[in-house]
Design a protein around this motif. Structure first.
Motif, mmCIF file in Angstrom:
data_model
loop_
_atom_site.group_PDB
_atom_site.id
_atom_site.type_symbol
_atom_site.label_atom_id
_atom_site.label_comp_id
_atom_site.label_asym_id
_atom_site.label_seq_id
_atom_site.Cartn_x
_atom_site.Cartn_y
_atom_site.Cartn_z
ATOM 1 N N GLU A 1 -6.183 -2.754 -13.277
ATOM 2 C CA GLU A 1 -5.138 -3.240 -12.376
ATOM 3 C C GLU A 1 -5.548 -3.025 -10.925
ATOM 4 O O GLU A 1 -5.873 -1.901 -10.511
ATOM 5 C CB GLU A 1 -3.816 -2.524 -12.675
ATOM 6 N N LEU A 2 -5.546 -4.116 -10.161
ATOM 7 C CA LEU A 2 -5.892 -4.063 -8.740
ATOM 8 C C LEU A 2 -4.642 -4.350 -7.913
ATOM 9 O O LEU A 2 -3.776 -5.119 -8.324
ATOM 10 C CB LEU A 2 -6.968 -5.096 -8.410
ATOM 11 N N MET A 3 -4.559 -3.725 -6.748
ATOM 12 C CA MET A 3 -3.424 -3.909 -5.850
ATOM 13 C C MET A 3 -3.945 -4.238 -4.458
ATOM 14 O O MET A 3 -5.056 -3.850 -4.098
ATOM 15 C CB MET A 3 -2.578 -2.629 -5.774
ATOM 16 N N GLN A 4 -3.122 -4.902 -3.657
ATOM 17 C CA GLN A 4 -3.470 -5.097 -2.252
ATOM 18 C C GLN A 4 -3.514 -3.731 -1.558
ATOM 19 O O GLN A 4 -2.791 -2.817 -1.947
ATOM 20 C CB GLN A 4 -2.426 -5.985 -1.561
ATOM 21 N N ASN A 5 -4.330 -3.638 -0.507
ATOM 22 C CA ASN A 5 -4.465 -2.371 0.225
ATOM 23 C C ASN A 5 -3.103 -1.829 0.674
ATOM 24 O O ASN A 5 -2.890 -0.617 0.688
ATOM 25 C CB ASN A 5 -5.394 -2.569 1.428
ATOM 26 N N GLU A 6 -2.159 -2.731 0.993
ATOM 27 C CA GLU A 6 -0.825 -2.323 1.473
ATOM 28 C C GLU A 6 -0.080 -1.448 0.455
ATOM 29 O O GLU A 6 0.732 -0.616 0.832
ATOM 30 C CB GLU A 6 0.036 -3.553 1.801
ATOM 31 N N TYR A 7 -0.341 -1.680 -0.824
ATOM 32 C CA TYR A 7 0.341 -0.902 -1.872
ATOM 33 C C TYR A 7 0.099 0.593 -1.689
ATOM 34 O O TYR A 7 0.982 1.419 -1.928
ATOM 35 C CB TYR A 7 -0.161 -1.347 -3.257
#
Length: 326
Positions: A135-141
């Protein structure tokens, strides 16, 4: 059948003035993670699975400095790192420089289990994460408002900050009490409190495992790697014990802290708590750090030379403790 034991940590070095409600939040998170691990151990999950499970939970909660809520580098992004080690065969996996991986500890586990290597970093680690479908998330997460504010303070003070929850300008800090400001490798730091997370477990088969995860230091140089992913420094597990460290990474690296706990047990015949006490006292020089450890016999121990360490411990004998201070 042996006896299980588990310990978790959320960092060594705590602001003495940390508000009570923040202390309670930290204790509640540690207790929740401890119970998660205990239930997994009672279900006969192997030690290496339990440490991954617990550290994932710590990474997902923004309270400590790992995964979501990681410290920000000088350019305002996260660069996360983690490692996991399985004691019986001394296999390990480690990752550094992650910017989008939701659970760094699980990518470290995949490096151990699914790659021909032990350590992947930066763009190579990110590529491997995509290949493995994690699972990858945007840096903002990963970025919290608290951390954005602390990075701003760090830049104004031209300092590396150890704790994103402690105001540093115009406040009474440990540094203000000393004649000389606290420094790390000659650079000023504010209050010593890095808040890396980790877990160590021995299961009913007597198998030990350790995992450690961190966002590193607030305002750290891009590309800085600390002790957490370095085997023998921040993390170590073998047949006799498992260790996870937290604190001043540069000092932990110099002292090969985690491996030295195992070494004095193996070569000097010290018991677990004796080994922990010896290493904290003799191997840190001027550095500040703490560690948690378990032995194959089902013992649990911890030690620190900072003013506190977020920690929780439990053993099959019925011992359980969640604490911050001495």
């Amino acid at each position: 059948m042996g006896k299980w034991a588990i310990a978790v940590h959320g960092g060594a070095g705590v602001d003495p003035n940390l508000p009570l409600h923040r202390q309670d939040e930290a204790k509640q998170l540690l207790a929740r993670c401890l119970h998660l691990g205990i239930n997994a151990l009672r279900s006969n999950l192997p030690a290496v699975d339990v440490v991954e499970l617990v550290v994932r939970e710590l990474e997902t909660d923004p309270l400590f400095n790992s995964g979501r809520g990681s410290a920000l580098s000088e350019n305002g992004t996260v660069e996360m790192e983690a490692s996991i080690m399985n004691g019986p065969n001394r296999q390990y996996g480690a990752v550094s420089g992650l910017t989008t991986v939701k659970n760094p500890v699980s990518l470290a586990r995949l490096v151990m289990d699914k790659s021909p290597h032990s350590y992947l970093a930066f763009s190579g680690a990110q590529d491997f994460a995509r290949q493995q479908g994690v699972e990858l998330m945007q840096n903002e997460y990963f970025i919290t408002e608290d951390n954005v504010e602390m990075l701003k303070l760090a830049k104004e003070a031209n300092a590396i900050l150890f704790d994103y929850r402690i105001p540093t300008i115009g406040s009474e800090t440990c540094a203000a009490e000393a004649d000389n400001p606290i420094t790390m490798n000659g650079l000023p730091i504010s209050v010593y409190a890095p808040e890396t997370v980790g877990c160590v477990v021995v299961d009913q088969e007597g198998q030990c495992a350790a995992a450690t995860s961190t966002g590193g230091l607030m305002n750290k140089k891009t590309g800085r790697i600390g002790d957490s992913p370095i085997i023998g420094a921040g993390t170590y597990a073998c047949k006799v014990c498992a260790v996870s460290c937290t604190g001043e990474g540069e000092a932990i690296l110099r002292g090969t802290l985690a491996r030295d706990v195992a070494a004095v047990m193996e070569y000097k015949g010290l018991a677990l708590q004796e080994a922990v006490d010896f290493v904290i006292k003799e191997r840190l020089d001027e550095g500040k750090a703490g560690l948690i450890a378990v032995s194959e016999k089902g013992e649990v121990a911890y030690g620190f030379n900072a003013n506190g360490m977020f920690r929780g411990c439990a053993s099959e004998d019925g011992f359980m403790e969640v604490g911050i201070w001495e």
